[in-house]
Enzyme design. Structure first.
Site, PDB file in Angstrom:
ATOM      1  N   ASP A  16       0.854  -1.182   0.000  1.00 58.51           N
ATOM      2  CA  ASP A  16       0.000   0.000   0.000  1.00 58.51           C
ATOM      3  C   ASP A  16       0.896   1.239   0.000  1.00 58.51           C
ATOM      4  O   ASP A  16       2.123   1.134  -0.109  1.00 58.51           O
ATOM      5  CB  ASP A  16      -0.959  -0.023   1.195  1.00 58.51           C
ATOM      6  CG  ASP A  16      -0.248  -0.047   2.547  1.00 58.51           C
ATOM      7  OD1 ASP A  16       0.967   0.280   2.617  1.00 58.51           O
ATOM      8  OD2 ASP A  16      -0.911  -0.396   3.544  1.00 58.51           O
ATOM      9  N   ALA A  17       0.311   2.403   0.153  1.00 62.68           N
ATOM     10  CA  ALA A  17       1.084   3.647   0.105  1.00 62.68           C
ATOM     11  C   ALA A  17       2.119   3.753   1.214  1.00 62.68           C
ATOM     12  O   ALA A  17       3.093   4.485   1.092  1.00 62.68           O
ATOM     13  CB  ALA A  17       0.135   4.848   0.161  1.00 62.68           C
TER      14      ALA A  17
END
Length: 137
Positions: A16-17
């Site tokens: 994810d980020a």
């Protein structure tokens, strides 16, 4: 039953980020390990579609527990063990490790369906005999 080990490297696309592996990607890692294992046993799902008695292995149920987060650039290992071999299903125990640290614990029940009918069916005898020694090891 012996454990089979499958290495995984965590890439940017797996995270994810925040650089943490997205939860669903652990399932993909486990799927790759099972597919590779079955291929080593001489079972290629693509080849099954051409057989009159061809079968496909499909996930019937799964349970996964997350213990730690894997991160970008981690080297992981999926450890797979065939817990139970039935005539029309298999149960795999799959754990993902970073070194000796357990990341996930999973159990996957695989159902067997006809490649053409998509209906539940027993494992063909020749394939069952390829898997059975591994299950008994």
């Amino acid at each position: 039953m012996q454990n089979v080990r499958f290495p995984i490297r965590v890439y940017w696309e797996d995270t994810d980020a925040g650089g943490i592996v997205y939860h669903a990607n652990y399932l993909k890692f486990m799927e790759r390990a099972r597919s590779d294992l079955l291929r080593q046993l001489g079972f290629g799902q693509d080849a099954q579609r051409d057989r009159d008695d061809g079968v496909l292995f499909v996930v019937a149920s799964l349970n996964i527990n997350y213990h730690r987060a894997a991160k970008l650039d981690d080297d992981l290992e999926v450890v797979t063990r065939l817990e139970k071999l039935g005539r029309a299903s298999l149960i795999f125990e799959q754990n993902i490790f970073r070194g000796k640290e357990r990341i996930t614990t999973g159990k996957v029940r695989i159902g067997v369906i006809g490649a053409r009918s998509h209906m539940p069916t027993p494992i063909p005898d020749d394939l069952y005999e390829k898997i059975r020694p591994w299950a008994e090891a």
